[in-house]
Scaffold this active site. Sequence first.
Site, PDB file in Angstrom:
ATOM      1  CE  LYS A   6       1.506 -17.719  -3.068  1.00 28.18           C
ATOM      2  NZ  LYS A   6       0.574 -18.860  -3.114  1.00 28.18           N
TER       3      LYS A   6
ATOM      4  CG  ASP B 257      -8.110  -4.643   1.569  1.00 24.41           C
ATOM      5  OD1 ASP B 257      -9.010  -4.129   2.249  1.00 24.41           O
ATOM      6  OD2 ASP B 257      -8.093  -4.635   0.326  1.00 24.41           O
TER       7      ASP B 257
ATOM      8  CG  ASP C 258      -2.407 -20.253  -1.704  1.00 27.30           C
ATOM      9  OD1 ASP C 258      -1.840 -20.271  -0.587  1.00 27.30           O
ATOM     10  OD2 ASP C 258      -1.969 -20.897  -2.684  1.00 27.30           O
TER      11      ASP C 258
ATOM     12  CE1 TYR D  88      -3.615  -2.511   0.430  1.00 24.75           C
ATOM     13  CE2 TYR D  88      -4.666  -0.541   1.281  1.00 24.75           C
ATOM     14  CZ  TYR D  88      -4.755  -1.822   0.785  1.00 24.75           C
ATOM     15  OH  TYR D  88      -5.984  -2.409   0.655  1.00 24.75           O
TER      16      TYR D  88
ATOM     17  CG  ASP E 249     -13.731  -6.899   2.510  1.00 27.89           C
ATOM     18  OD1 ASP E 249     -13.441  -6.203   3.512  1.00 27.89           O
ATOM     19  OD2 ASP E 249     -14.209  -6.429   1.466  1.00 27.89           O
TER      20      ASP E 249
HETATM   21  C1  IPM Z   1     -10.320  -1.127   4.116  1.00 29.46           C
HETATM   22  C2  IPM Z   1     -10.638  -0.491   2.797  1.00 29.46           C
HETATM   23  C3  IPM Z   1      -9.494   0.455   2.449  1.00 29.46           C
HETATM   24  C4  IPM Z   1      -8.240  -0.378   2.318  1.00 29.46           C
HETATM   25  C5  IPM Z   1      -9.720   1.317   1.203  1.00 29.46           C
HETATM   26  C6  IPM Z   1     -11.017   2.099   1.279  1.00 29.46           C
HETATM   27  C7  IPM Z   1      -8.559   2.231   0.936  1.00 29.46           C
HETATM   28  O1  IPM Z   1     -10.845  -1.454   1.838  1.00 29.46           O
HETATM   29  O2  IPM Z   1     -10.189  -0.396   5.121  1.00 29.46           O
HETATM   30  O3  IPM Z   1     -10.202  -2.353   4.156  1.00 29.46           O
HETATM   31  O4  IPM Z   1      -7.971  -0.961   1.255  1.00 29.46           O
HETATM   32  O5  IPM Z   1      -7.486  -0.476   3.285  1.00 29.46           O
HETATM   33 MG    MG Z   2     -10.880  -3.467   2.579  1.00 28.40          MG
END
Ligand code: IPM
Ligand code: MG
Length: 360
Positions: free
Chosen positions: A192, A248, A224, A141, A252
């Site tokens: 990884k 990230d 993975d 990032y 999710d």
């Molecule tokens: C998160 C979001 C952010 C990230 C974006 C909005 C920049 O997806 O906080 O997970 O990728 O970190």
């Molecule tokens: Mg995110």
Amino acid sequence: MSHKVAILPGDGIGPEIIAEAVRVLDILSAEYGLAVEIEQADVGGTAYDAQGQPLPDSTLQVAREADAVLLGSVGGPQWESLDRPLRPEQGLLGLRAELSLFSNLRPAILYPQLVDASTLKPEVVSGLDIMIVRELTGGIYFGQPRGVRTLDNGEQQGFNTLVYAESEIERIGRSAFEIARKRDGRLCSVDKANVLEVSELWRQVITRLAEEYSDVELSHMYVDNAAMQLVREPKQFDVMVTGNMFGDILSDAAAMLTGSIGMLPSASLDRDGKGMYEPIHGSAPDIAGQGVANPLATVLSVSMMLRYSLDEAALADRVDAAVGSVLDSGLRTADIASANTQTVGTREMGDAVVAALQPE
Ligand code: IPM
Ligand code: MG
């Protein structure tokens, strides 16, 4: 002493859900003696529209002076075509970097009342309680160099750099070991290392650290496989620690195991426990302004803030209990509704939490 809290509502549903979280802070101060001073500031696309920057200096100043920051969400389609440095997401990334919030805690907890909201079978997810510890200020990032360049043949080439220094791995590793120690004592480090040198170093450093945490059981997993195991048998995990981009993605996936991303808070901490707190869902532009968004992830972010930055664990317990009792009562926003529940809007859900916080 009064706690200073910076409130950054941001974009999309941010202002609606933050309004309910502020009402929770208000009742905690009115009824339970929480001493809190609130200052609001713009961030994201809203800040760009008002001041030409997603992270104005004045906002950064407010955030720096606060003991904790509570953020709604940033982003929306109307800002997607802006130059990258002006996009709403830069507000978020800038706050993380400027405040050195390297340790991102993303719990994925399945509330027993919501077991039917998950797309996975109840027996796979019931009782789920995972903590993902994501490195937040390094890795791909932020790595340099980055950009899009033109090759000799005239073709464009995009490039980013995945870098981690030992000290960065060590400090996120310590965060994760400390958290695992206070939970079930199991830590899975995700990398990884079969392909990436960065991951090889990551694994070495985490393994070395484990010597200082002999009470924690450490395992390693390739990313993975970790993604697969999260949907196959998620309850095998207690705490997971990983780099910025893997975190990230995995967070999710973990969030969705619980059925609703609308329920999950997060904390981003610096080395001294100062933190920024935000729901892990985004700005949901499709439902913004309709009063239907789920405010509970933001309310639970207030709870994390009380616990991790303001040293008010008893009040955090009260907020958690209030959310539990609201779910028990059968109230649901649309995102977590199922048969036999009553669907309510953002404000009604906030009302219910505030009512549950009223002293007897
Ligand atoms: C998160 C979001 C952010 C990230 C974006 C909005 C920049 O997806 O906080 O997970 O990728 O970190
Ligand atoms: Mg995110």
